[in-house]
Design a protein around this motif. Structure first.
Motif, PDB file in Angstrom:
ATOM      1  N   LYS A   1      51.235 -32.029 122.109  1.00  0.00           N
ATOM      2  CA  LYS A   1      49.654 -32.233 122.173  1.00  0.00           C
ATOM      3  C   LYS A   1      49.114 -31.345 123.313  1.00  0.00           C
ATOM      4  N   ASP A   2      49.404 -31.162 124.194  1.00  0.00           N
ATOM      5  CA  ASP A   2      49.012 -30.179 125.625  1.00  0.00           C
ATOM      6  C   ASP A   2      49.078 -28.636 124.940  1.00  0.00           C
ATOM      7  N   ARG A   3      50.379 -28.394 124.514  1.00  0.00           N
ATOM      8  CA  ARG A   3      50.651 -27.146 123.801  1.00  0.00           C
ATOM      9  C   ARG A   3      49.593 -26.941 122.970  1.00  0.00           C
ATOM     10  N   VAL A   4      49.570 -27.617 121.995  1.00  0.00           N
ATOM     11  CA  VAL A   4      48.733 -27.465 120.795  1.00  0.00           C
ATOM     12  C   VAL A   4      47.172 -27.192 121.408  1.00  0.00           C
ATOM     13  N   GLU A   5      46.732 -28.032 122.298  1.00  0.00           N
ATOM     14  CA  GLU A   5      45.536 -27.846 122.811  1.00  0.00           C
ATOM     15  C   GLU A   5      45.319 -26.267 123.626  1.00  0.00           C
ATOM     16  N   VAL A   6      46.371 -26.021 124.241  1.00  0.00           N
ATOM     17  CA  VAL A   6      46.299 -24.657 124.856  1.00  0.00           C
ATOM     18  C   VAL A   6      46.264 -23.494 123.994  1.00  0.00           C
ATOM     19  N   LEU A   7      47.263 -23.645 123.022  1.00  0.00           N
ATOM     20  CA  LEU A   7      47.194 -22.635 121.770  1.00  0.00           C
ATOM     21  C   LEU A   7      45.891 -22.465 121.181  1.00  0.00           C
ATOM     22  N   GLU A   8      45.169 -23.756 120.861  1.00  0.00           N
ATOM     23  CA  GLU A   8      43.998 -23.642 119.977  1.00  0.00           C
ATOM     24  C   GLU A   8      42.929 -22.864 120.888  1.00  0.00           C
ATOM     25  N   ARG A   9      42.795 -23.119 122.162  1.00  0.00           N
ATOM     26  CA  ARG A   9      41.707 -22.440 123.319  1.00  0.00           C
ATOM     27  C   ARG A   9      42.148 -21.039 123.237  1.00  0.00           C
ATOM     28  N   GLU A  10      43.449 -20.644 123.480  1.00  0.00           N
ATOM     29  CA  GLU A  10      43.769 -18.950 123.545  1.00  0.00           C
ATOM     30  C   GLU A  10      43.510 -18.635 121.897  1.00  0.00           C
TER      31      GLU A  10
END
Length: 175
Positions: free
Chosen positions: A73-82
């Motif tokens: 979930k954290d990784r998805v959030e980071v990738l969405e922001r990126e």
């Protein structure tokens, strides 16, 4: 005095440790007697050990799966922001490319007019004024003023060739 309180369990092993208090307040005596009776009638230590082992393994699997879920979930959030940042960057780059294409078009037209001999001072001034007003940051960044000098100076020299300032009293510079 404070009423019922919610009990927070930290693991599945804590569920097995729950005991319900008896009405009279002495809860340990009947429960111990009941457990001893069960052990005498039906005692399989290997089965109990295997069941406890399976419960422990399942508990560890659930904990590991939860950790992985939180990580993903954290990784998805980071990738969405990126992804949003990169989308903004791509949009900005497209705008810069469009601006550069427009600048190149204007400069190509000036070069074509110069090569055919149709370029005059007024057309050159309008073209460079347009570039300076519409694309001010690119005009400074790419030092298009030097490009303007290379186009305008020969035009000014050509117009000054036929000018004689001492010949007439009120004669101005030719255009």
């Amino acid at each position: 005095m404070t009423g019922r309180e919610q009990r927070v369990l930290t693991g599945y092993s804590a569920i097995a440790g729950q005991q319900r208090p008896a009405e009279d307040g002495d809860s340990s005596a009947p429960l111990i007697a009941l457990q001893e009776k069960r052990k005498k009638n039906f005692e399989l230590p290997e089965l109990i050990h295997n069941l406890n082992l399976l419960v422990d393994m399942t508990e560890q699997d659930i904990i590991a799966a939860d950790r992985k879920l939180v990580h993903h979930k954290d990784r998805v959030e980071v990738l969405e922001r990126e992804g949003e940042k990169l989308s903004n960057l791509v949009e900005k780059e497209k705008q810069q490319i469009d601006a550069m294409e427009q600048i190149i078009d204007v400069l190509d037209k000036l070069e074509d007019k110069h090569n055919t001999g149709e370029l005059d001072q007024e057309l050159a001034v309008r073209a460079f004024t347009k570039l300076k007003e519409e694309f001010a940051s690119e005009f400074q960044e790419f030092e298009l003023s030097y490009c303007a000098q290379t186009v305008v100076i020969p035009l000014v020299k050509q117009s000054l060739v036929s000018w004689s300032p001492l010949a007439g009293r009120n004669e101005s510079l030719p255009h």
